[in-house]
Design a protein around this motif. Structure first.
Motif, PDB file in Angstrom:
ATOM      1  N   THR A   1       0.832  -1.206   0.000  1.00  0.00           N
ATOM      2  CA  THR A   1       0.000   0.000   0.000  1.00  0.00           C
ATOM      3  C   THR A   1       0.864   1.253   0.000  1.00  0.00           C
ATOM      4  N   VAL A   2       1.959   1.218   0.773  1.00  0.00           N
ATOM      5  CA  VAL A   2       2.896   2.350   0.793  1.00  0.00           C
ATOM      6  C   VAL A   2       3.402   2.645  -0.611  1.00  0.00           C
ATOM      7  N   ASN A   3       3.839   1.625  -1.330  1.00  0.00           N
ATOM      8  CA  ASN A   3       4.364   1.826  -2.688  1.00  0.00           C
ATOM      9  C   ASN A   3       3.328   2.484  -3.590  1.00  0.00           C
ATOM     10  N   THR A   4       2.104   1.972  -3.533  1.00  0.00           N
ATOM     11  CA  THR A   4       1.036   2.496  -4.394  1.00  0.00           C
ATOM     12  C   THR A   4       0.721   3.944  -4.058  1.00  0.00           C
ATOM     13  N   LYS A   5       0.551   4.211  -2.768  1.00  0.00           N
ATOM     14  CA  LYS A   5       0.162   5.561  -2.353  1.00  0.00           C
ATOM     15  C   LYS A   5       1.300   6.563  -2.541  1.00  0.00           C
ATOM     16  N   ALA A   6       2.539   6.143  -2.270  1.00  0.00           N
ATOM     17  CA  ALA A   6       3.675   7.054  -2.440  1.00  0.00           C
ATOM     18  C   ALA A   6       3.845   7.426  -3.909  1.00  0.00           C
ATOM     19  N   ASP A   7       3.688   6.459  -4.803  1.00  0.00           N
ATOM     20  CA  ASP A   7       3.778   6.756  -6.241  1.00  0.00           C
ATOM     21  C   ASP A   7       2.683   7.734  -6.657  1.00  0.00           C
ATOM     22  N   ALA A   8       1.481   7.543  -6.105  1.00  0.00           N
ATOM     23  CA  ALA A   8       0.357   8.413  -6.452  1.00  0.00           C
ATOM     24  C   ALA A   8       0.561   9.839  -5.929  1.00  0.00           C
ATOM     25  N   LEU A   9       1.350   9.975  -4.856  1.00  0.00           N
ATOM     26  CA  LEU A   9       1.578  11.286  -4.243  1.00  0.00           C
ATOM     27  C   LEU A   9       2.747  12.060  -4.859  1.00  0.00           C
ATOM     28  N   LYS A  10       3.415  11.475  -5.831  1.00  0.00           N
ATOM     29  CA  LYS A  10       4.654  12.076  -6.370  1.00  0.00           C
ATOM     30  C   LYS A  10       4.469  13.543  -6.733  1.00  0.00           C
ATOM     31  N   ASP A  11       3.455  13.848  -7.545  1.00  0.00           N
ATOM     32  CA  ASP A  11       3.267  15.222  -8.008  1.00  0.00           C
ATOM     33  C   ASP A  11       2.895  16.156  -6.859  1.00  0.00           C
ATOM     34  N   LYS A  12       2.147  15.632  -5.896  1.00  0.00           N
ATOM     35  CA  LYS A  12       1.736  16.438  -4.751  1.00  0.00           C
ATOM     36  C   LYS A  12       2.942  16.818  -3.897  1.00  0.00           C
ATOM     37  N   VAL A  13       3.831  15.855  -3.661  1.00  0.00           N
ATOM     38  CA  VAL A  13       5.038  16.119  -2.873  1.00  0.00           C
ATOM     39  C   VAL A  13       5.909  17.155  -3.575  1.00  0.00           C
ATOM     40  N   ILE A  14       6.053  17.014  -4.896  1.00  0.00           N
ATOM     41  CA  ILE A  14       6.851  17.983  -5.655  1.00  0.00           C
ATOM     42  C   ILE A  14       6.219  19.375  -5.581  1.00  0.00           C
ATOM     43  N   ALA A  15       4.901  19.442  -5.659  1.00  0.00           N
ATOM     44  CA  ALA A  15       4.221  20.747  -5.582  1.00  0.00           C
ATOM     45  C   ALA A  15       4.447  21.402  -4.227  1.00  0.00           C
ATOM     46  N   TRP A  16       4.377  20.624  -3.161  1.00  0.00           N
ATOM     47  CA  TRP A  16       4.658  21.164  -1.827  1.00  0.00           C
ATOM     48  C   TRP A  16       6.077  21.704  -1.765  1.00  0.00           C
ATOM     49  N   ARG A  17       7.003  20.910  -2.273  1.00  0.00           N
ATOM     50  CA  ARG A  17       8.418  21.328  -2.233  1.00  0.00           C
ATOM     51  C   ARG A  17       8.613  22.626  -2.998  1.00  0.00           C
ATOM     52  N   ARG A  18       8.007  22.756  -4.160  1.00  0.00           N
ATOM     53  CA  ARG A  18       8.191  23.968  -4.968  1.00  0.00           C
ATOM     54  C   ARG A  18       7.601  25.189  -4.271  1.00  0.00           C
ATOM     55  N   ASP A  19       6.488  25.003  -3.601  1.00  0.00           N
ATOM     56  CA  ASP A  19       5.888  26.114  -2.870  1.00  0.00           C
ATOM     57  C   ASP A  19       6.803  26.561  -1.731  1.00  0.00           C
ATOM     58  N   PHE A  20       7.309  25.598  -0.967  1.00  0.00           N
ATOM     59  CA  PHE A  20       8.248  25.948   0.107  1.00  0.00           C
ATOM     60  C   PHE A  20       9.502  26.604  -0.462  1.00  0.00           C
ATOM     61  N   HIS A  21       9.968  26.108  -1.600  1.00  0.00           N
ATOM     62  CA  HIS A  21      11.197  26.636  -2.189  1.00  0.00           C
ATOM     63  C   HIS A  21      11.007  28.098  -2.618  1.00  0.00           C
ATOM     64  N   GLU A  22       9.847  28.393  -3.146  1.00  0.00           N
ATOM     65  CA  GLU A  22       9.583  29.753  -3.628  1.00  0.00           C
ATOM     66  C   GLU A  22       9.358  30.734  -2.475  1.00  0.00           C
ATOM     67  N   HIS A  23       8.989  30.196  -1.312  1.00  0.00           N
ATOM     68  CA  HIS A  23       8.679  31.059  -0.164  1.00  0.00           C
ATOM     69  C   HIS A  23       9.481  30.622   1.069  1.00  0.00           C
ATOM     70  N   PRO A  24      10.793  30.677   1.010  1.00  0.00           N
ATOM     71  CA  PRO A  24      11.618  30.230   2.143  1.00  0.00           C
ATOM     72  C   PRO A  24      11.568  31.223   3.295  1.00  0.00           C
ATOM     73  N   GLU A  25      11.805  30.705   4.491  1.00  0.00           N
ATOM     74  CA  GLU A  25      11.850  31.548   5.687  1.00  0.00           C
ATOM     75  C   GLU A  25      13.038  31.118   6.542  1.00  0.00           C
ATOM     76  N   LEU A  26      13.708  32.086   7.163  1.00  0.00           N
ATOM     77  CA  LEU A  26      14.865  31.790   7.992  1.00  0.00           C
ATOM     78  C   LEU A  26      14.453  31.164   9.319  1.00  0.00           C
ATOM     79  N   GLY A  27      15.435  30.608  10.031  1.00  0.00           N
ATOM     80  CA  GLY A  27      15.198  29.929  11.297  1.00  0.00           C
ATOM     81  C   GLY A  27      14.461  30.779  12.316  1.00  0.00           C
ATOM     82  N   ASN A  28      13.480  30.175  12.986  1.00  0.00           N
ATOM     83  CA  ASN A  28      12.615  30.820  13.975  1.00  0.00           C
ATOM     84  C   ASN A  28      11.642  31.823  13.353  1.00  0.00           C
ATOM     85  N   HIS A  29      11.584  31.870  12.016  1.00  0.00           N
ATOM     86  CA  HIS A  29      10.653  32.762  11.319  1.00  0.00           C
ATOM     87  C   HIS A  29       9.791  31.978  10.321  1.00  0.00           C
ATOM     88  N   GLU A  30       9.679  30.669  10.508  1.00  0.00           N
ATOM     89  CA  GLU A  30       8.983  29.834   9.532  1.00  0.00           C
ATOM     90  C   GLU A  30       7.470  29.848   9.766  1.00  0.00           C
TER      91      GLU A  30
END
Length: 435
Positions: free
Chosen positions: A26-55
């Protein structure tokens, strides 16, 4: 009684093993299905970074995601940290999984549609802010893990604690933060954690590969500050001065002998680096003082004591020899222990990593002189910290942009392996503890 209990025990073990195998499919199936979602989260965080204690924005996104999954989420831990607790339907151990949240004061140079354009103030200067160490990917991966594991909540043999930690790169001077503060605020208690797993993306390891090392895997670190005080004079009349610039140059050169002549580098690596030197305001004025800052890296308590003592001795005595004074502060603002992978736990969980990534893709690596405050959690419970490949296939590790640089780059196709690895470590540890 033994004759009656033995087959029953075997049945329970086999049933648990069969259930775990089913869950991992089930992990394999669900993780594969989440690939694009995980990448989208990462890109959003990457575009809007915050320094330590200011996240603040970052923490809000994470907390809302956990809550949407039915996971109890506590915010404001160690300033901006988020801790989620997922209680499984069956009794078992408490497994903690950790991701760090902070960006760095680095101006991005990578030509990406989601490149950071953020600017902020840091140490009195305007700086760019960038996820130049991959913490954006760590958060996205752990959010994916939370979504996968929450979907099988009733079948989990235990509890999962999701730790989203601020200020891994060190809290601003004068502030508290990071893993040390999270531990002090009780993140490893209520419920009490039995084991902790964490990963770090690596831009110089090929995507699809995992590297690890039992024992000391990342160095202990102390930062340092040296202030050399002399006597100011006109640059044309240096004999009227006690020149702190010349003294500082001598100190920096002499510090390099600590590792080369005092540390047995065949046993453990060590580093003494001066990364900042500030003094003076005009070309023809010898300043009154010079300030230096740097970092010490080591893998044993004995080496830490030796290096610290020698830095102080060299700085103070060299300054005295030139008629100046040196003030040495170690640590200056931050100190992390050695990141130590419990050897028995590593041996126990290594087959899980091999089954997840493929045995040929799980590679023993030498110790790393970088440092990680994940080590504070490992002081409380056994833990494993491993590295996940983020370099494009066929890339050259020697030329790939390293961490903490403006050109830092990740191949996002490797994130799914990170989701699977953390999920499977959790499931296998729970199953093994149950046996």
């Amino acid at each position: 009684m033994k004759k009656l209990l033995t087959p029953l025990f075997c049945f329970v073990v086999l049933a648990t093993s069969a259930q775990t195998t089913s869950l991992k499919k089930t992990v394999n199936t669900k993780a594969d299905a989440l690939k694009d979602k995980v990448i989208a989260w990462r890109r959003d965080f990457h575009e809007h970074p915050e320094l330590g204690n200011h996240e603040v924005r970052t923490a809000d996104i994470i907390a809302k995601h956990l809550q949407s999954l039915g996971i109890e989420a506590k915010t404001g831990v160690a300033t901006t940290g988020v801790v989620g607790v997922l209680k499984g339907g069956l009794p078992g151990p408490v497994v903690a999984l950790r991701a760090d949240m902070d960006g760095l004061p680095v101006t991005e140079r990578v030509n990406l549609p989601f490149a950071s354009k953020v600017k902020t103030q840091y140490n009195g200067q305007e700086v760019g802010v960038m996820h130049a160490c991959g913490h954006d990917s760590h958060m996205a991966i752990l959010m994916g893990v939370a979504e996968v594991l929450s979907s099988m909540k009733k079948d989990l043999h235990g509890t999962v604690k999701f730790i989203f930690q601020p200020a891994e790169e060190g809290a601003p001077v004068g502030e508290k933060g990071g893993a040390e503060e999270m531990v002090k605020q009780g993140v490893m208690e209520n419920p009490k954690v039995d084991v902790i797993f964490g990963l770090h993306i690596n831009s110089q390891t090929e995507v699809g590969k995992i590297t690890y090392k039992p024992g000391g895997t990342m160095a202990g670190v102390s930062d340092l500050q040296i202030i050399v005080k002399g006597r100011s004079a006109h640059g044309a009349y240096p004999w009227s001065s006690v020149d702190p610039v010349v003294v500082s140059a001598q100190i920096i050169s002499s510090l390099q002998s600590i590792v080369s002549r005092n540390i047995n580098v065949t046993e453990n690596p060590a580093v003494v680096t001066i990364g900042v030197i500030n003094g003076g305001s005009r070309f023809n004025i010898i300043p009154e003082s010079v300030k230096m800052q740097g970092t010490l890296r080591y893998f044993t308590d004995a080496d830490e004591k030796l290096i610290t003592a020698n830095v102080k001795r060299i700085a103070i005595k060299t300054a005295e020899a030139y008629g100046a004074q040196a003030e040495v502060l170690i640590p200056y603002s931050n100190k992390y222990p050695v990141t130590f992978n419990d050897e028995a736990l590593t041996a126990k969980m290594l087959p899980t990593l091999a089954a997840t990534a493929g045995k040929e893709n799980v590679i023993l690596r030498p110790p790393v002189t970088g440092a990680e405050d994940f080590s504070f959690y490992q002081q409380k419970v056994p833990g494993i910290f491993f590295f996940l490949g983020g370099m494009p296939k066929g890339g050259n590790a020697l030329t790939a942009p390293s961490h903490h640089t403006p050109d830092f780059y990740l191949d996002e196709s490797g994130f799914t392996l990170g989701v699977k690895a953390l999920c499977n470590l959790t499931l296998d540890y729970m199953a093994g503890k149950g046996k």
